[in-house]
Design a protein around this motif. Structure first.
Motif, PDB file in Angstrom:
ATOM      1  N   VAL A   1     -16.959   8.750  -8.871  1.00 28.90           N
ATOM      2  CA  VAL A   1     -17.328   7.492  -8.239  1.00 28.90           C
ATOM      3  C   VAL A   1     -18.739   7.614  -7.669  1.00 28.90           C
ATOM      4  N   ARG A   2     -19.561   6.616  -7.948  1.00 28.76           N
ATOM      5  CA  ARG A   2     -20.939   6.634  -7.451  1.00 28.76           C
ATOM      6  C   ARG A   2     -21.243   5.354  -6.683  1.00 28.76           C
ATOM      7  N   SER A   3     -22.515   5.126  -6.406  1.00 32.02           N
ATOM      8  CA  SER A   3     -22.904   4.060  -5.478  1.00 32.02           C
ATOM      9  C   SER A   3     -23.117   2.707  -6.147  1.00 32.02           C
ATOM     10  N   MET A   4     -23.106   1.668  -5.302  1.00 27.49           N
ATOM     11  CA  MET A   4     -23.302   0.290  -5.748  1.00 27.49           C
ATOM     12  C   MET A   4     -24.782  -0.039  -5.875  1.00 27.49           C
ATOM     13  N   ARG A   5     -25.037  -1.158  -6.546  1.00 25.11           N
ATOM     14  CA  ARG A   5     -26.363  -1.745  -6.638  1.00 25.11           C
ATOM     15  C   ARG A   5     -26.246  -3.252  -6.391  1.00 25.11           C
ATOM     16  N   ALA A   6     -27.349  -3.886  -6.074  1.00 25.70           N
ATOM     17  CA  ALA A   6     -27.341  -5.337  -5.907  1.00 25.70           C
ATOM     18  C   ALA A   6     -26.960  -6.032  -7.213  1.00 25.70           C
ATOM     19  N   SER A   7     -27.214  -5.382  -8.338  1.00 27.90           N
ATOM     20  CA  SER A   7     -26.815  -5.922  -9.642  1.00 27.90           C
ATOM     21  C   SER A   7     -25.326  -6.217  -9.693  1.00 27.90           C
ATOM     22  N   ASP A   8     -24.537  -5.473  -8.901  1.00 25.19           N
ATOM     23  CA  ASP A   8     -23.085  -5.613  -8.956  1.00 25.19           C
ATOM     24  C   ASP A   8     -22.595  -6.958  -8.421  1.00 25.19           C
ATOM     25  N   ILE A   9     -23.415  -7.652  -7.663  1.00 27.50           N
ATOM     26  CA  ILE A   9     -22.980  -8.939  -7.111  1.00 27.50           C
ATOM     27  C   ILE A   9     -22.626  -9.904  -8.235  1.00 27.50           C
ATOM     28  N   GLY A  10     -23.491 -10.035  -9.224  1.00 25.35           N
ATOM     29  CA  GLY A  10     -23.228 -10.928 -10.339  1.00 25.35           C
ATOM     30  C   GLY A  10     -22.147 -10.427 -11.277  1.00 25.35           C
ATOM     31  N   ILE A  11     -21.911  -9.116 -11.250  1.00 23.77           N
ATOM     32  CA  ILE A  11     -20.908  -8.512 -12.130  1.00 23.77           C
ATOM     33  C   ILE A  11     -19.503  -8.699 -11.581  1.00 23.77           C
ATOM     34  N   VAL A  12     -19.306  -8.461 -10.284  1.00 22.80           N
ATOM     35  CA  VAL A  12     -17.947  -8.445  -9.727  1.00 22.80           C
ATOM     36  C   VAL A  12     -17.519  -9.773  -9.101  1.00 22.80           C
ATOM     37  N   SER A  13     -18.465 -10.616  -8.677  1.00 23.11           N
ATOM     38  CA  SER A  13     -18.121 -11.840  -7.958  1.00 23.11           C
ATOM     39  C   SER A  13     -17.212 -12.794  -8.731  1.00 23.11           C
TER      40      SER A  13
ATOM     41  N   ALA B   1     -22.826 -11.389   0.218  1.00 30.05           N
ATOM     42  CA  ALA B   1     -22.149 -12.061  -0.887  1.00 30.05           C
ATOM     43  C   ALA B   1     -20.639 -12.137  -0.672  1.00 30.05           C
ATOM     44  N   GLY B   2     -20.163 -11.554   0.421  1.00 35.97           N
ATOM     45  CA  GLY B   2     -18.737 -11.592   0.726  1.00 35.97           C
ATOM     46  C   GLY B   2     -17.890 -10.681  -0.130  1.00 35.97           C
ATOM     47  N   ILE B   3     -18.503  -9.642  -0.681  1.00 35.11           N
ATOM     48  CA  ILE B   3     -17.779  -8.706  -1.543  1.00 35.11           C
ATOM     49  C   ILE B   3     -17.198  -7.575  -0.699  1.00 35.11           C
ATOM     50  N   GLU B   4     -15.929  -7.297  -0.881  1.00 35.48           N
ATOM     51  CA  GLU B   4     -15.276  -6.217  -0.154  1.00 35.48           C
ATOM     52  C   GLU B   4     -15.383  -4.924  -0.955  1.00 35.48           C
ATOM     53  N   PHE B   5     -15.416  -3.809  -0.259  1.00 32.65           N
ATOM     54  CA  PHE B   5     -15.516  -2.538  -0.966  1.00 32.65           C
ATOM     55  C   PHE B   5     -14.873  -1.417  -0.167  1.00 32.65           C
ATOM     56  N   TYR B   6     -14.491  -0.392  -0.905  1.00 34.74           N
ATOM     57  CA  TYR B   6     -13.977   0.856  -0.338  1.00 34.74           C
ATOM     58  C   TYR B   6     -14.992   1.943  -0.680  1.00 34.74           C
ATOM     59  N   ASN B   7     -15.376   2.723   0.335  1.00 30.52           N
ATOM     60  CA  ASN B   7     -16.290   3.825   0.058  1.00 30.52           C
ATOM     61  C   ASN B   7     -15.748   5.111   0.651  1.00 30.52           C
ATOM     62  N   GLU B   8     -16.512   6.174   0.518  1.00 27.15           N
ATOM     63  CA  GLU B   8     -16.034   7.489   0.961  1.00 27.15           C
ATOM     64  C   GLU B   8     -15.585   7.417   2.420  1.00 27.15           C
ATOM     65  N   GLY B   9     -14.424   8.013   2.684  1.00 24.80           N
ATOM     66  CA  GLY B   9     -13.830   7.959   4.004  1.00 24.80           C
ATOM     67  C   GLY B   9     -12.729   6.933   4.102  1.00 24.80           C
TER      68      GLY B   9
ATOM     69  N   TRP C   1     -25.531 -16.630 -23.968  1.00 27.21           N
ATOM     70  CA  TRP C   1     -24.677 -16.564 -22.786  1.00 27.21           C
ATOM     71  C   TRP C   1     -25.309 -17.414 -21.694  1.00 27.21           C
ATOM     72  N   SER C   2     -24.454 -17.935 -20.825  1.00 23.40           N
ATOM     73  CA  SER C   2     -24.953 -18.680 -19.667  1.00 23.40           C
ATOM     74  C   SER C   2     -24.040 -18.410 -18.486  1.00 23.40           C
ATOM     75  N   LYS C   3     -24.625 -18.480 -17.290  1.00 25.30           N
ATOM     76  CA  LYS C   3     -23.904 -18.207 -16.055  1.00 25.30           C
ATOM     77  C   LYS C   3     -24.626 -18.993 -14.966  1.00 25.30           C
ATOM     78  N   ALA C   4     -23.962 -20.031 -14.452  1.00 19.45           N
ATOM     79  CA  ALA C   4     -24.637 -20.971 -13.573  1.00 19.45           C
ATOM     80  C   ALA C   4     -25.082 -20.353 -12.262  1.00 19.45           C
ATOM     81  N   SER C   5     -24.369 -19.346 -11.781  1.00 17.04           N
ATOM     82  CA  SER C   5     -24.717 -18.674 -10.530  1.00 17.04           C
ATOM     83  C   SER C   5     -24.131 -17.274 -10.561  1.00 17.04           C
ATOM     84  N   LEU C   6     -24.445 -16.471  -9.548  1.00 17.71           N
ATOM     85  CA  LEU C   6     -23.947 -15.099  -9.534  1.00 17.71           C
ATOM     86  C   LEU C   6     -22.429 -15.036  -9.543  1.00 17.71           C
ATOM     87  N   ASP C   7     -21.770 -16.004  -8.882  1.00 20.23           N
ATOM     88  CA  ASP C   7     -20.317 -15.961  -8.815  1.00 20.23           C
ATOM     89  C   ASP C   7     -19.640 -16.849  -9.851  1.00 20.23           C
TER      90      ASP C   7
END
Length: 337
Positions: free
Chosen positions: A118-130, A152-160, A296-302
Motif C-alpha cells: 500500500v502506498r500514498s494518495m495523489r490529488a489525481s485520485d479525487i477524479g478516480i474514486v469520487s 472533496a469529502g473522500i474518506e480514507f484509511y491510512n497507516e495506524g 470519453w467524457s466526464k462532466a466533473s471530478l465526481d
C-alpha cells in the motif's frame, strides 16, 4: 457508520511523506435474468456488480454493507510481488512523479485479507474514486494532497488505522499491507449498491473495431505497460503481481488525459503530476483482441465516465477492466495485430 478521515491526519501523513511518496438465487424456468434491485439514486438495475457489470451469483448481493475500497498500490519493481491484485474488480493505472505509475485497485465484490504494498494518495485520485463514493486505503499523503482529499469529502484509511500493518519480511516503504475485510467491517455502511463505475454493456453490442492483440501504453518515458491478448483476456507482460494473482483483464481501456502540476515536489525533488480526470478526450477500448476508438467524457471530478463514437453512445463490455490514464501530451499508445 463510515469513519471520517479529517484534517487531523495531516500530522501523521506528513510524517509518512518520505515513506509514502515514490508510487442466485434460484430462478424459475421462464425467467433466468437477474432480479432488479435498488441502487444509489433510487434507480432499478439488474443484479450486477457495479465495478464489473457481471451478474451476481449464488447468495451474493450487489448491495454490500461496506463502501467500495480503493487500495493505492505500488507499481515498481520494489513492490514485487504485489498481493491481492487478482481479487480486484477494476484497476486504474495513473501517472506519479518520476514518470512512474501507481495503481488504484477497486475492491467491492470480494475483500481479500491481504493486499499491497500500500502506498500514498495523489490529488489525481479525487477524479478516480469520487464517482464510486469510494473509501481509499493508503499509506498517507503529502499535506497538500490531504487537504484536497478532505475538501472533496473522500474518506480514507491510512497507516495506524484498522486493517493496515507492516510486513517485517519486506523493506519499507514497500511493506505496508491491508486486511480489506477488517477495513470493510470498520467502514460499515447500510447495504446500498453503488452506481455503475462504467456504462456496462454486452460483448455482443461491442462494435467490430480493428484487430489489436498487443498493446503498449507509455506514460511519457518513465514507464510502459505492455499487454497481450491470449485468446481469453489481456495479459500484463510486465506485471509485478504474485504468480497466479494477476489481474484478469477482459478489457483494457485507454483514456488520453490532461496532466498538470499538483503544486509540490516529492522528497527527491520531482514535481508531482496531477491527472485531470474530467472534461473529455480520446479513448481506445481494447476487447476480445479488437480496438474500438471513441471519446470519453466526464462532466466533473465526481461524475461518471461516458463514452461515444460517431455512431452514438458506447458501452463497455461487462467484465474486469484495467484503465490506463495515459498523458495526452507526452504519452503514447501503440498496438499491433
Amino acid at each position: 457508520m463510515r469513519r471520517a478521515r479529517l484534517i487531523t491526519t495531516v500530522l501523521l501523513s506528513s510524517g509518512l511523506l518520505l515513506a509514502g511518496c515514490g508510487g442466485g438465487s434460484d430462478s424459475d424456468d421462464e425467467d433466468s435474468t437477474p432480479a432488479a434491485q435498488e441502487v444509489a439514486g433510487s434507480e432499478e438495475v439488474a443484479s450486477t456488480w457495479p465495478m464489473t457489470g457481471l451478474p451476481v451469483e449464488g447468495d451474493d448481493d450487489a448491495a454490500q454493507p461496506h463502501p467500495v475500497l480503493v487500495t493505492k498500490m505500488d507499481n515498481t519493481y520494489s513492490s514485487s510481488p504485489q498481493i491481492g491484485l487478482g481479487s480486484a474488480d477494476l484497476v486504474v493505472e495513473e501517472l506519479v512523479e518520476g514518470g512512474l505509475t501507481r495503481l488504484a485497485a477497486f475492491y467491492y465484490s470480494d475483500l481479500p485479507d491481504n493486499v499491497g504494498p500500500v502506498r500514498s494518495m495523489r490529488a489525481s485520485d479525487i477524479g478516480i474514486v469520487s464517482p464510486a463514493d469510494a473509501t481509499v486505503v493508503t499509506s498517507g499523503a503529502a499535506s497538500p494532497t490531504i487537504a484536497r482529499i478532505n475538501g472533496a469529502g473522500i474518506e480514507f484509511y491510512n497507516e495506524g488505522d484498522t486493517g493496515l500493518s507492516r510486513d517485517s519480511s519486506r523493506s519499507a516503504p514497500y511493506n505496508l499491507f491491508a486486511d480489506l475485510q477488517a477495513v470493510g467491517e470498520d467502514a460499515a455502511i447500510d447495504a446500498t449498491r453503488p452506481q455503475d463505475y462504467l456504462p456496462w454493456g454486452s460483448a455482443e453490442d461491442f462494435p467490430g473495431g480493428q484487430p489489436a492483440k498487443k498493446i503498449a501504453a507509455s506514460f511519457g518515458g518513465g514507464h510502459t505497460t505492455n499487454w497481450t491478448f491470449d485468446g481469453k483476456g489481456y495479459v500484463n507482460e510486465n506485471s509485478y503481481a504474485d504468480q497466479g494473482d494477476e489481474f484478469p483483464a477482459d478489457t483494457v481501456l485507454v483514456l488520453r488525459v490532461q496532466v498538470g502540476d499538483a503544486g509540490y515536489l516529492d522528497p527527491a525533488g520531482n514535481p508531482v503530476p496531477e491527472t485531470k480526470l474530467e472534461g473529455k478526450g480520446d479513448a481506445m477500448i481494447f476487447h476480445d483482441g479488437r480496438l474500438v476508438r471513441g471519446t470519453w467524457s466526464k462532466a466533473s471530478l465526481d461524475a461518471p465516465l461516458q463514452f461515444s463514437t460517431k455512431a452514438g453512445k458506447l458501452t463497455i463490455p461487462a467484465g474486469h477492466t484495467w484503465i490506463e490514464l495515459v498523458p495526452a501530451a507526452n504519452g503514447d499508445v501503440t498496438f499491433s495485430k
